[in-house]
Write a protein that holds these residues in place. Sequence first.
Motif, mmCIF file in Angstrom:
data_model
loop_
_atom_site.group_PDB
_atom_site.id
_atom_site.type_symbol
_atom_site.label_atom_id
_atom_site.label_comp_id
_atom_site.label_asym_id
_atom_site.label_seq_id
_atom_site.Cartn_x
_atom_site.Cartn_y
_atom_site.Cartn_z
ATOM 1 N N ILE A 20 0.825 -1.208 0.000
ATOM 2 C CA ILE A 20 0.000 0.000 0.000
ATOM 3 C C ILE A 20 0.860 1.259 0.000
ATOM 4 C CG2 ILE A 20 -0.307 -0.028 2.528
ATOM 5 C CD1 ILE A 20 -3.116 1.191 2.009
ATOM 6 N N SER A 21 2.055 1.177 0.570
ATOM 7 C CA SER A 21 2.907 2.370 0.642
ATOM 8 C C SER A 21 3.436 2.785 -0.723
ATOM 9 C CB SER A 21 4.060 2.129 1.611
ATOM 10 O OG SER A 21 4.861 1.089 1.116
ATOM 11 N N GLN A 22 3.186 1.948 -1.745
ATOM 12 C CA GLN A 22 3.656 2.309 -3.093
ATOM 13 C C GLN A 22 2.603 3.031 -3.925
ATOM 14 O OE1 GLN A 22 5.141 -1.234 -4.997
ATOM 15 N NE2 GLN A 22 6.410 -1.759 -3.229
ATOM 16 N N LEU A 23 1.361 3.063 -3.423
ATOM 17 C CA LEU A 23 0.283 3.644 -4.236
ATOM 18 C C LEU A 23 0.389 5.168 -4.299
ATOM 19 C CD1 LEU A 23 -2.857 1.603 -3.131
ATOM 20 C CD2 LEU A 23 -1.138 1.063 -4.859
ATOM 21 N N VAL A 24 0.177 5.700 -5.489
ATOM 22 C CA VAL A 24 0.228 7.150 -5.655
ATOM 23 C C VAL A 24 -1.116 7.669 -6.163
ATOM 24 C CG1 VAL A 24 1.476 9.101 -6.661
ATOM 25 C CG2 VAL A 24 2.658 6.934 -6.279
ATOM 26 N N VAL A 25 -1.542 8.764 -5.553
ATOM 27 C CA VAL A 25 -2.777 9.438 -5.950
ATOM 28 C C VAL A 25 -2.402 10.787 -6.549
ATOM 29 C CG1 VAL A 25 -4.867 10.536 -5.039
ATOM 30 C CG2 VAL A 25 -4.188 8.264 -4.217
ATOM 31 N N TYR A 26 -2.953 11.087 -7.713
ATOM 32 C CA TYR A 26 -2.581 12.305 -8.438
ATOM 33 C C TYR A 26 -3.698 13.350 -8.389
ATOM 34 C CZ TYR A 26 1.207 9.414 -10.048
ATOM 35 O OH TYR A 26 2.318 8.595 -10.066
ATOM 36 N N LEU A 64 1.356 15.882 -15.540
ATOM 37 C CA LEU A 64 0.892 14.615 -14.970
ATOM 38 C C LEU A 64 1.745 13.468 -15.478
ATOM 39 C CD1 LEU A 64 -1.225 12.863 -13.424
ATOM 40 C CD2 LEU A 64 -2.477 12.719 -15.590
ATOM 41 N N SER A 65 1.920 13.455 -16.781
ATOM 42 C CA SER A 65 2.675 12.386 -17.425
ATOM 43 C C SER A 65 4.085 12.313 -16.854
ATOM 44 C CB SER A 65 2.695 12.661 -18.919
ATOM 45 O OG SER A 65 3.240 11.595 -19.610
ATOM 46 N N SER A 66 4.682 13.463 -16.712
ATOM 47 C CA SER A 66 6.051 13.503 -16.212
ATOM 48 C C SER A 66 6.123 13.049 -14.748
ATOM 49 C CB SER A 66 6.576 14.926 -16.436
ATOM 50 O OG SER A 66 7.412 15.318 -15.403
ATOM 51 N N ALA A 67 5.152 13.458 -13.963
ATOM 52 C CA ALA A 67 5.132 13.037 -12.552
ATOM 53 C C ALA A 67 4.969 11.530 -12.450
ATOM 54 C CB ALA A 67 3.999 13.748 -11.816
ATOM 55 N N ILE A 68 4.090 10.980 -13.288
ATOM 56 C CA ILE A 68 3.859 9.529 -13.237
ATOM 57 C C ILE A 68 5.130 8.786 -13.634
ATOM 58 C CG2 ILE A 68 2.549 7.591 -14.187
ATOM 59 C CD1 ILE A 68 0.169 9.441 -14.570
ATOM 60 N N ARG A 69 5.763 9.270 -14.714
ATOM 61 C CA ARG A 69 6.985 8.588 -15.174
ATOM 62 C C ARG A 69 8.020 8.518 -14.058
ATOM 63 N NH1 ARG A 69 6.279 11.233 -20.071
ATOM 64 N NH2 ARG A 69 7.836 12.789 -19.473
ATOM 65 N N THR A 70 8.211 9.647 -13.380
ATOM 66 C CA THR A 70 9.175 9.672 -12.279
ATOM 67 C C THR A 70 8.786 8.676 -11.192
ATOM 68 O OG1 THR A 70 9.465 12.015 -12.735
ATOM 69 C CG2 THR A 70 10.356 11.207 -10.649
ATOM 70 N N ASP A 71 7.508 8.673 -10.850
ATOM 71 C CA ASP A 71 7.052 7.758 -9.804
ATOM 72 C C ASP A 71 7.285 6.304 -10.187
ATOM 73 O OD1 ASP A 71 6.243 9.674 -7.971
ATOM 74 O OD2 ASP A 71 4.241 9.857 -8.843
ATOM 75 N N VAL A 72 6.928 5.988 -11.426
ATOM 76 C CA VAL A 72 7.076 4.600 -11.876
ATOM 77 C C VAL A 72 8.555 4.206 -11.872
ATOM 78 C CG1 VAL A 72 6.774 3.044 -13.844
ATOM 79 C CG2 VAL A 72 4.925 4.582 -13.189
ATOM 80 N N MET A 97 -6.197 10.122 -21.285
ATOM 81 C CA MET A 97 -5.267 9.421 -22.182
ATOM 82 C C MET A 97 -3.983 9.065 -21.441
ATOM 83 S SD MET A 97 -6.615 8.760 -25.012
ATOM 84 C CE MET A 97 -8.153 8.566 -24.094
ATOM 85 N N VAL A 98 -3.516 9.997 -20.613
ATOM 86 C CA VAL A 98 -2.306 9.735 -19.830
ATOM 87 C C VAL A 98 -2.570 8.607 -18.833
ATOM 88 C CG1 VAL A 98 -0.665 10.694 -18.162
ATOM 89 C CG2 VAL A 98 -1.507 12.127 -20.046
ATOM 90 N N ALA A 99 -3.689 8.729 -18.130
ATOM 91 C CA ALA A 99 -4.001 7.747 -17.086
ATOM 92 C C ALA A 99 -4.173 6.339 -17.644
ATOM 93 C CB ALA A 99 -5.262 8.174 -16.341
ATOM 94 N N LYS A 100 -4.725 6.285 -18.860
ATOM 95 C CA LYS A 100 -5.017 5.003 -19.485
ATOM 96 C C LYS A 100 -3.776 4.116 -19.609
ATOM 97 C CE LYS A 100 -8.594 3.949 -22.870
ATOM 98 N NZ LYS A 100 -9.281 4.431 -24.073
ATOM 99 N N LYS A 101 -2.659 4.772 -19.920
ATOM 100 C CA LYS A 101 -1.406 4.027 -20.098
ATOM 101 C C LYS A 101 -1.019 3.270 -18.840
ATOM 102 C CE LYS A 101 0.695 7.555 -22.920
ATOM 103 N NZ LYS A 101 1.729 8.570 -22.844
ATOM 104 N N TYR A 102 -1.485 3.800 -17.684
ATOM 105 C CA TYR A 102 -1.065 3.202 -16.416
ATOM 106 C C TYR A 102 -2.224 2.487 -15.714
ATOM 107 C CZ TYR A 102 2.895 6.187 -17.420
ATOM 108 O OH TYR A 102 3.955 6.771 -18.031
#
Lengths: 499, 499
Positions: free
Chosen positions: B173-179, B220-228, B257-262
Amino acid sequence: MNPLDPKEFRRQGYMIIDFLADYYQNIGKYPVLSQVEPGYLRNLIPDFAPLSPEPIETILQDLQQHIVPGITHWQSPNYFAYFPSSGSTAGFVGEMLSTGFNLVGFNWVSSPAATELESVVMDWLGQVLKLPKAFLFSGSGGGVLLGTTCEAILVTLVAARDKTLSQIGRENISQLVVYVSDQTHCAIQKAAHIIGIHPKNLRVIKTMKSTSFTLSPESLSSAIRTDVENGLVPCYLCVTVGTTSTTAIDPLGPLCMVAKKYAMWVHVDAAYAGSVCICPEFRHLIDGVEDANSFSFNAHKWFLTNLDCCCLWVKDPASVIKSLSTHSGYLENSATDSKQVVDYKDWQITLSRRFRALKLWLVLRSYGVANLRNFLRSHVEMAKTFEGLVRRDKRFEIFVPRNLAMVCFRLLPSAVAKISSNGNGKVQNGGFKTEDVANETNRRLLDSINGSGTVYMTHAIVGGVFVIRCAIGATLTDTTHVIMAWKTVLEHADAILSY
Amino acid sequence: MNPLDPKEFRRQGYMIIDFLADYYQNIGKYPVLSQVEPGYLRNLIPDFAPLSPEPIETILQDLQQHIVPGITHWQSPNYFAYFPSSGSTAGFVGEMLSTGFNLVGFNWVSSPAATELESVVMDWLGQVLKLPKAFLFSGSGGGVLLGTTCEAILVTLVAARDKTLSQIGRENISQLVVYVSDQTHCAIQKAAHIIGIHPKNLRVIKTMKSTSFTLSPESLSSAIRTDVENGLVPCYLCVTVGTTSTTAIDPLGPLCMVAKKYAMWVHVDAAYAGSVCICPEFRHLIDGVEDANSFSFNAHKWFLTNLDCCCLWVKDPASVIKSLSTHSGYLENSATDSKQVVDYKDWQITLSRRFRALKLWLVLRSYGVANLRNFLRSHVEMAKTFEGLVRRDKRFEIFVPRNLAMVCFRLLPSAVAKISSNGNGKVQNGGFKTEDVANETNRRLLDSINGSGTVYMTHAIVGGVFVIRCAIGATLTDTTHVIMAWKTVLEHADAILSY
């Protein structure tokens, strides 16, 4: 179009008052449990919202014709199901006023009266319940009005979780244990799941018929010791005063003593029985509350306050606020900055909130504490009457001692054995145990009663036994309804047993 | 004592209808923002609840004398604060009926009509909003009425959390990210905290004035990429259509569209702006919703439905039910067993629930979709009028482009600089930057306006700038009120600037 035109408001308002007054007048004529089939409504109303306005007269006609038959009449005097939802004129007009003002009292400044009346009324009610000063604003605690007990449990559980985690580190959430009995309301299971308590750490302690399905302090103590030995951390105990299935009263004082050793949060869920604790002779049910952290009951159950209205008191509001406060630029204001005011948004899950205090204020003032006590007592007396009737018939048993205004009864296995052995009935005894046959027969009996529409009762399954619950407390119920209810039970029992 | 005596119910009901009709008639005469001081009420009412009944006449007198002055009048035509809470006769009488029936519709059998009308009305409204079939019961989804958006967010967040954890294991659970963006409502921060999302994993993405404080898909996309890259797991994205501070409209389609990828859960929070999407010319605001998982708006904000009423649609009800269902012996029933019915208790946090569908049904039928559209449009037109008036005065600026019926404006730093440099005013420029002085002056201006009681507006702080929000949408507001509101602003600005 002026949707708040005073003239039209008055006209429609009167119409609805008339509609509801007539509804109460005639409520005994409706089947208590709605007899419609799943999906009944979709074919009766259009598939699309209307483009043009429709007159209130047409809508009320549809209401009477299509909606009322689909309603289970919780206000019927013949309603004995679940727990009561006891409405009243005072509760109703309080809600009307709240709905009319239609204010959103999330913080003090958004409507000072909403907050201040709530604080005052919660102190009033806390005093009537003889809650220790530590739970009142006039002491060091405070009360808040929420929608339901589920919210009270979620609010206190989050506070307890965060308090414990602040000591052991939030990475250790998987070590937290929440203690309940197998009779505790399912709300806690849901709340524990929501806040991330591991399912294996919801410690569900078994209760027994011999101790009337109450939570045993010894069992609790033993469960905690095992958990602590295993490196787990006791966090929260939910004590129930009046369980849903049988109105079992957990021994609050002794349970608090156990919890105290482990510095756990103790919440007292008196959702149903809290109301009656305003009577001196029932106050002992919550003796020991001084050692608990929070206490809640539903004024919408058995306190004449229309849905929804859960009263929650906490000893340490700061711990709740710490977990649930929010800060947004757009909500900043000098009253909040002054720290002289309560901002109830920080005492609950949601931001927006209705002006619920009005209806509780109306109920307390319109009826007065003395009458409210007598009203509750009258339901307990009616339950005694029902209990006496059940006891007179040897085919039935009172399954657990009656505590308040709810009677748990059933057809005895011995009575049922006759029909299952004569081979004529639908109940077959092929390979089943007597208890299974009794369960099945009592279920049939209840279905038969409810299918008649005459009364509505519900069941519980405790210790594997199917029992019928007769919960008395609907506002319009009097002794004649209770006697008629028992006659209905007998009629249906006779029919089933003589099959 | 019969608290539901039809005669007394009718008498008191009429009295309250008269009280409220008069209240609406005279509402313009009250100071919009209550002018009481903290603690005003405690000295005006007794310390203890009364033992004996008090007549409704006395209570109403106290209400008028002690409570009304402490009310901030959200129904006033001069109310422009926060967002509107637009009541109506239809919303009011719908709530009256719900309060009168006072049923508890936790599952289908407890009152079939409550569940079925809710499902039908949610399909009606979903169609009016042109939500894809996948969100409707007539498709593969469904809608539910909750109290507030906070609940909608908590419900969907728990479902999203559990869905992700079922894939990666609950120990992670500590890995989950909310945007979210820095303009997203604080409800999500609270909900994320409640369900155990680590605070460092609430990814608050900065917005900019140049893009009107909307959430940028690139950011958003950039933040997600970093997180992943850091081994974290994207779980939930909250897209806001009409933010609280400035009614910013996040670009829903591109964000999905961004969210869909993940494979993240996308929730659309259209708490405020959802209503106006029933107008074809505004429907584009939620283009892209077909790729979201859930969508909610508050009918109690700007849709004439009295508090509280949040409409939530989900594409995959099963995921919500999986997280929130409860099973108790005493709730078992054959309708539930048949799986032919909706049990709304499993779609929400709490067990008990009011019959909210009635008021939405009343609103849709009493006004009709065409009138509702025009009503909403009229507020947008009034906001245009107000915007025009602001633009005419060079001392003011429209801080961000107006989207709907809310105008964000302020006194310009250049206008304020004059007073701070002439040394006569209370605003001193010693060491402060011009922007700080502008913020302080606009705050004083707003306090001055609200202190007059003539109108009530609130503020936001965006990008470090204090702006005044004029949110139009109170039911009784018409263009004359809007023009008067601007006159009030000018009077107080003149006084402050000429000090």
